[in-house]
Design a protein around this motif. Sequence first.
Motif, mmCIF file in Angstrom:
data_model
loop_
_atom_site.group_PDB
_atom_site.id
_atom_site.type_symbol
_atom_site.label_atom_id
_atom_site.label_comp_id
_atom_site.label_asym_id
_atom_site.label_seq_id
_atom_site.Cartn_x
_atom_site.Cartn_y
_atom_site.Cartn_z
ATOM 1 N N LYS A 28 16.727 -1.455 -4.866
ATOM 2 C CA LYS A 28 16.263 -2.546 -4.246
ATOM 3 C C LYS A 28 14.947 -2.132 -3.555
ATOM 4 C CE LYS A 28 19.719 -5.272 -4.959
ATOM 5 N NZ LYS A 28 19.759 -6.571 -5.709
ATOM 6 N N VAL A 29 14.305 -3.343 -3.153
ATOM 7 C CA VAL A 29 13.142 -2.856 -2.400
ATOM 8 C C VAL A 29 13.355 -3.510 -1.242
ATOM 9 C CG1 VAL A 29 10.759 -3.858 -1.979
ATOM 10 C CG2 VAL A 29 11.519 -3.549 -4.164
ATOM 11 N N ALA A 30 12.994 -2.586 0.033
ATOM 12 C CA ALA A 30 13.125 -2.881 1.300
ATOM 13 C C ALA A 30 11.935 -3.829 2.074
ATOM 14 C CB ALA A 30 13.189 -1.798 2.273
ATOM 15 N N ILE A 31 12.353 -4.910 2.787
ATOM 16 C CA ILE A 31 11.525 -5.615 3.448
ATOM 17 C C ILE A 31 11.497 -5.182 4.842
ATOM 18 C CG2 ILE A 31 11.196 -8.189 4.042
ATOM 19 C CD1 ILE A 31 10.751 -7.496 1.074
ATOM 20 N N ALA A 32 10.287 -5.183 5.344
ATOM 21 C CA ALA A 32 10.316 -4.472 6.798
ATOM 22 C C ALA A 32 9.108 -5.175 7.428
ATOM 23 C CB ALA A 32 10.137 -3.098 6.860
ATOM 24 N N ARG A 33 8.842 -4.931 8.677
ATOM 25 C CA ARG A 33 7.436 -5.179 9.430
ATOM 26 C C ARG A 33 6.895 -3.805 10.182
ATOM 27 N NH1 ARG A 33 8.369 -10.987 12.132
ATOM 28 N NH2 ARG A 33 10.126 -11.680 10.920
ATOM 29 N N VAL A 34 5.582 -3.774 10.153
ATOM 30 C CA VAL A 34 4.739 -2.791 10.907
ATOM 31 C C VAL A 34 3.476 -3.550 11.271
ATOM 32 C CG1 VAL A 34 3.780 -2.160 8.833
ATOM 33 C CG2 VAL A 34 4.141 -0.316 10.738
ATOM 34 N N VAL A 35 3.102 -2.910 12.519
ATOM 35 C CA VAL A 35 1.752 -3.250 12.910
ATOM 36 C C VAL A 35 0.571 -2.315 12.489
ATOM 37 C CG1 VAL A 35 0.233 -3.546 15.095
ATOM 38 C CG2 VAL A 35 2.443 -4.177 15.124
ATOM 39 N N LEU A 36 -0.349 -2.996 11.781
ATOM 40 C CA LEU A 36 -1.373 -2.214 11.097
ATOM 41 C C LEU A 36 -2.794 -2.935 11.300
ATOM 42 C CD1 LEU A 36 0.111 -1.559 7.693
ATOM 43 C CD2 LEU A 36 -0.255 0.006 9.605
ATOM 44 N N SER A 37 -3.814 -2.409 11.782
ATOM 45 C CA SER A 37 -5.299 -2.750 12.112
ATOM 46 C C SER A 37 -5.173 -4.163 12.962
ATOM 47 C CB SER A 37 -5.676 -3.231 10.844
ATOM 48 O OG SER A 37 -6.150 -2.108 9.742
ATOM 49 N N GLY A 38 -4.165 -3.984 14.070
ATOM 50 C CA GLY A 38 -4.281 -4.940 15.193
ATOM 51 C C GLY A 38 -3.324 -6.298 14.720
ATOM 52 N N ARG A 39 -2.523 -6.064 13.675
ATOM 53 C CA ARG A 39 -1.729 -7.147 13.254
ATOM 54 C C ARG A 39 -0.447 -6.869 12.822
ATOM 55 N NH1 ARG A 39 -4.024 -9.940 7.939
ATOM 56 N NH2 ARG A 39 -1.970 -11.290 8.137
ATOM 57 N N GLU A 40 0.628 -7.488 13.092
ATOM 58 C CA GLU A 40 2.035 -7.243 12.380
ATOM 59 C C GLU A 40 1.900 -7.857 10.855
ATOM 60 O OE1 GLU A 40 6.537 -7.210 13.855
ATOM 61 O OE2 GLU A 40 5.423 -9.243 13.902
ATOM 62 N N LEU A 99 4.226 -8.115 7.176
ATOM 63 C CA LEU A 99 5.492 -7.953 6.399
ATOM 64 C C LEU A 99 5.074 -7.137 5.385
ATOM 65 C CD1 LEU A 99 8.319 -9.357 6.415
ATOM 66 C CD2 LEU A 99 7.287 -10.681 4.593
ATOM 67 N N VAL A 100 6.037 -6.229 5.296
ATOM 68 C CA VAL A 100 5.800 -5.044 3.856
ATOM 69 C C VAL A 100 6.994 -4.901 3.214
ATOM 70 C CG1 VAL A 100 4.217 -3.463 5.553
ATOM 71 C CG2 VAL A 100 6.595 -3.159 5.587
ATOM 72 N N ALA A 101 6.709 -4.497 1.777
ATOM 73 C CA ALA A 101 7.738 -4.067 0.906
ATOM 74 C C ALA A 101 7.581 -2.799 0.519
ATOM 75 C CB ALA A 101 7.565 -4.996 -0.350
ATOM 76 N N ILE A 102 8.706 -1.906 0.610
ATOM 77 C CA ILE A 102 8.803 -0.546 0.552
ATOM 78 C C ILE A 102 9.719 -0.155 -0.793
ATOM 79 C CG2 ILE A 102 9.318 1.623 1.690
ATOM 80 C CD1 ILE A 102 9.248 0.089 4.392
ATOM 81 N N SER A 103 9.248 0.595 -1.720
ATOM 82 C CA SER A 103 10.087 0.633 -2.804
ATOM 83 C C SER A 103 10.149 2.232 -3.119
ATOM 84 C CB SER A 103 9.623 0.061 -4.325
ATOM 85 O OG SER A 103 8.081 0.180 -4.317
ATOM 86 N N PRO A 104 11.038 2.969 -3.625
ATOM 87 C CA PRO A 104 11.274 4.226 -3.834
ATOM 88 C C PRO A 104 10.410 4.606 -5.080
ATOM 89 C CG PRO A 104 13.056 3.320 -4.507
ATOM 90 C CD PRO A 104 12.416 2.283 -3.798
ATOM 91 N N ILE A 105 9.506 5.761 -5.035
ATOM 92 C CA ILE A 105 8.926 6.459 -6.083
ATOM 93 C C ILE A 105 9.574 8.131 -5.855
ATOM 94 C CG2 ILE A 105 6.924 4.818 -6.224
ATOM 95 C CD1 ILE A 105 5.237 6.617 -4.678
#
Length: 304
Positions: free
Chosen positions: A138-150, A152-158
């Motif tokens: 599966k791919v993880a769906i998360a949030r993170v603040v980057l460059s002054g804005r929150e 939505l990110v997708a995280i996949s194993p490699i």
Amino acid sequence: MAGRASWKGYLKLSLVACPVKLYPATSATAGKISFNLLHKDTLNRVQQKYHDPERGEVDRADLVKGYQFEKDRYVVVTAEELDEIEIESSKTIDIDGFCDASAIDPIYQDSTYYLAPDGPIAEETFSVILEAMRKAGKVAIARVVLSGRERLVAISPITDGFRLVTLRSAKEVREPSSALEKLNAKFSDDMLAMATQIISQKAAAFAPEAFEDRYEEALLALVKSKITGGQPVITKAPERGNVVNLMDALRRSIEAERRPPAPSIGKAAAAKPAKPEKTASSAKAPGKAEAQPAAAKRKKAGAA
């Protein structure tokens, strides 16, 4: 890992938190030619200046950030106030859930990063999360603040880590109908069959390392020729003939794809030497089969 991390924080899976570092996975400027702006007469590099309608030229140190809430009316927000704004995702990548990679439309994908453990102590926790996600597929769906804005990110194993891709929000993505209209064109089954055949003939593996920016190469040739003071090298694309008949164009395309690629001049000469031309004497010279009957006739005449 080479380079400097662009973000440090924690990857959080429920109550499990792991120190991690984020590295940009791509570079937009690597190996690219860039130009500076010069004055056309002096050839001096021009400088960008800030101008106030009342005070004229101002220093950058005197600038503050303002939000326009009405025409020509602003509310000022200081750097200290911005630094005080902190939400959970400012320092933590909190995984909200998991989905299939195919569920994420590529149009939402933005920038790509690599996610690595921050130090040897974090490796055990990091490895457990990595292997668990790899087994789940599966791919993880998360949030993170980057460059002054929150974001939505997708995280996949490699291998040995994660690939983190920032995702555009729904407000940033335009519907296809904003640019595309309903197609009403009609075509024959023969046209479709030939187009399908061309696609099959042009099947190829995706090899980004084989791609070379031909425009960048032509631009570099132009710059080098001007540095040496020679005649500017301007590359021109070959003119293409206008093909009006679609069926004829499809037939020509199929025939062109069937022909093997032409070898280079050097390889062609080595692989297939030129045949010697027949001269008048060589054309008249009898072969072995002709020489034997002639010798037999002379021997028979001598015996007589």
